[in-house]
Design a protein around this motif. Structure first.
Motif, mmCIF file in Angstrom:
data_model
loop_
_atom_site.group_PDB
_atom_site.id
_atom_site.type_symbol
_atom_site.label_atom_id
_atom_site.label_comp_id
_atom_site.label_asym_id
_atom_site.label_seq_id
_atom_site.Cartn_x
_atom_site.Cartn_y
_atom_site.Cartn_z
ATOM 1 N N GLU A 1 -10.775 7.165 -6.601
ATOM 2 C CA GLU A 1 -9.654 7.410 -7.514
ATOM 3 C C GLU A 1 -8.321 6.950 -6.942
ATOM 4 O O GLU A 1 -7.321 6.920 -7.659
ATOM 5 N N LEU A 2 -8.277 6.618 -5.657
ATOM 6 C CA LEU A 2 -7.025 6.257 -4.999
ATOM 7 C C LEU A 2 -6.935 4.753 -4.779
ATOM 8 O O LEU A 2 -7.939 4.048 -4.795
ATOM 9 N N ILE A 3 -5.715 4.287 -4.575
ATOM 10 C CA ILE A 3 -5.465 2.886 -4.252
ATOM 11 C C ILE A 3 -5.170 2.814 -2.761
ATOM 12 O O ILE A 3 -4.392 3.600 -2.230
ATOM 13 N N ARG A 4 -5.796 1.862 -2.097
ATOM 14 C CA ARG A 4 -5.609 1.703 -0.658
ATOM 15 C C ARG A 4 -4.459 0.731 -0.413
ATOM 16 O O ARG A 4 -4.431 -0.372 -0.949
ATOM 17 N N VAL A 5 -3.498 1.165 0.388
ATOM 18 C CA VAL A 5 -2.438 0.277 0.865
ATOM 19 C C VAL A 5 -2.905 -0.170 2.236
ATOM 20 O O VAL A 5 -3.225 0.660 3.090
ATOM 21 N N VAL A 6 -3.013 -1.467 2.435
ATOM 22 C CA VAL A 6 -3.585 -1.985 3.674
ATOM 23 C C VAL A 6 -2.582 -2.827 4.447
ATOM 24 O O VAL A 6 -1.809 -3.580 3.854
ATOM 25 N N LYS A 7 -2.570 -2.632 5.754
ATOM 26 C CA LYS A 7 -1.772 -3.471 6.652
ATOM 27 C C LYS A 7 -2.758 -4.396 7.338
ATOM 28 O O LYS A 7 -3.603 -3.966 8.120
ATOM 29 N N SER A 8 -2.664 -5.687 7.023
ATOM 30 C CA SER A 8 -3.587 -6.667 7.578
ATOM 31 C C SER A 8 -3.337 -6.841 9.079
ATOM 32 O O SER A 8 -2.280 -6.452 9.585
ATOM 33 N N PRO A 9 -4.285 -7.432 9.794
ATOM 34 C CA PRO A 9 -4.067 -7.699 11.219
ATOM 35 C C PRO A 9 -2.829 -8.559 11.493
ATOM 36 O O PRO A 9 -2.242 -8.484 12.566
ATOM 37 N N GLU A 10 -2.393 -9.331 10.494
ATOM 38 C CA GLU A 10 -1.181 -10.148 10.628
ATOM 39 C C GLU A 10 0.081 -9.333 10.378
ATOM 40 O O GLU A 10 1.189 -9.832 10.544
ATOM 41 N N GLY A 11 -0.057 -8.092 9.908
ATOM 42 C CA GLY A 11 1.089 -7.222 9.668
ATOM 43 C C GLY A 11 1.579 -7.215 8.238
ATOM 44 O O GLY A 11 2.611 -6.626 7.930
ATOM 45 N N GLU A 12 0.866 -7.863 7.328
ATOM 46 C CA GLU A 12 1.273 -7.942 5.926
ATOM 47 C C GLU A 12 0.732 -6.732 5.155
ATOM 48 O O GLU A 12 -0.428 -6.361 5.302
ATOM 49 N N LEU A 13 1.572 -6.124 4.320
ATOM 50 C CA LEU A 13 1.161 -4.972 3.507
ATOM 51 C C LEU A 13 0.825 -5.419 2.092
ATOM 52 O O LEU A 13 1.529 -6.238 1.507
ATOM 53 N N SER A 14 -0.265 -4.863 1.546
ATOM 54 C CA SER A 14 -0.630 -5.154 0.162
ATOM 55 C C SER A 14 -1.481 -4.012 -0.377
ATOM 56 O O SER A 14 -1.958 -3.164 0.376
ATOM 57 N N PHE B 1 -7.257 -2.755 -4.260
ATOM 58 C CA PHE B 1 -7.840 -1.975 -5.339
ATOM 59 C C PHE B 1 -9.344 -1.768 -5.158
ATOM 60 O O PHE B 1 -9.912 -0.840 -5.691
ATOM 61 N N ARG B 2 -9.996 -2.639 -4.369
ATOM 62 C CA ARG B 2 -11.444 -2.529 -4.182
ATOM 63 C C ARG B 2 -11.817 -1.832 -2.880
ATOM 64 O O ARG B 2 -12.963 -1.456 -2.689
ATOM 65 N N GLY B 3 -10.850 -1.670 -1.964
ATOM 66 C CA GLY B 3 -11.131 -0.988 -0.702
ATOM 67 C C GLY B 3 -11.908 -1.814 0.288
ATOM 68 O O GLY B 3 -12.579 -1.281 1.158
ATOM 69 N N LYS B 4 -11.831 -3.151 0.195
ATOM 70 C CA LYS B 4 -12.639 -4.027 1.040
ATOM 71 C C LYS B 4 -11.833 -4.881 2.019
ATOM 72 O O LYS B 4 -12.410 -5.520 2.888
ATOM 73 N N LYS B 5 -10.517 -4.936 1.860
ATOM 74 C CA LYS B 5 -9.718 -5.800 2.723
ATOM 75 C C LYS B 5 -9.722 -5.292 4.164
ATOM 76 O O LYS B 5 -9.731 -4.080 4.391
ATOM 77 N N PRO B 6 -9.697 -6.205 5.129
ATOM 78 C CA PRO B 6 -9.660 -5.764 6.527
ATOM 79 C C PRO B 6 -8.268 -5.270 6.910
ATOM 80 O O PRO B 6 -7.264 -5.750 6.398
ATOM 81 N N GLY B 7 -8.216 -4.307 7.801
ATOM 82 C CA GLY B 7 -6.944 -3.798 8.278
ATOM 83 C C GLY B 7 -6.864 -2.290 8.166
ATOM 84 O O GLY B 7 -7.792 -1.619 7.722
ATOM 85 N N ARG B 8 -5.738 -1.762 8.590
ATOM 86 C CA ARG B 8 -5.505 -0.318 8.565
ATOM 87 C C ARG B 8 -5.112 0.101 7.155
ATOM 88 O O ARG B 8 -4.305 -0.550 6.513
ATOM 89 N N GLY B 9 -5.674 1.193 6.681
ATOM 90 C CA GLY B 9 -5.411 1.616 5.311
ATOM 91 C C GLY B 9 -4.785 2.993 5.213
ATOM 92 O O GLY B 9 -4.977 3.850 6.071
#
Length: 91
Positions: free
Chosen positions: A21-34, A37-45
């Motif tokens: 039910e939640l949206i994941r905000v992810v910080k990629s290994p490069e430091g970019e925030l996005s 919506f699927r919870g699959k991107k690599p990085g800290r969430g």
């Protein structure tokens, strides 16, 4: 036996909700925030409810900055709000 539902805490309203039910905000290994919506991107969430009010609360309390241990500029929050609004339109 019922399947266990993973729970996560929204950084805005601080409520525990099912991960789906939640949206994941992810910080990629490069430091970019996005938004992820699927919870699959690599990085800290960190997780936020799908309504813009929770994102505003997270911005006011600097919850994302603390979660990612980095200062987050206002433009990033604007971009996240735009992504959230665009997703609502797709819905």
């Amino acid at each position: 036996m019922p399947k266990k539902i993973p729970m996560r805490q929204c950084v805005g309203c601080r409520e525990m909700k099912p991960k789906r039910e939640l949206i994941r905000v992810v910080k990629s290994p490069e430091g970019e925030l996005s938004l992820d919506f699927r919870g699959k991107k690599p990085g800290r969430g960190a997780y936020v409810c799908p309504n813009p009010a929770c994102l505003k609360k997270a911005k006011k309390s600097n919850a994302l900055g603390r979660a990612f241990e980095v200062a987050i500029p206002a433009e990033v929050y604007d971009a996240l709000e735009a992504q959230m609004a665009q997703r609502d339109g797709d819905g």
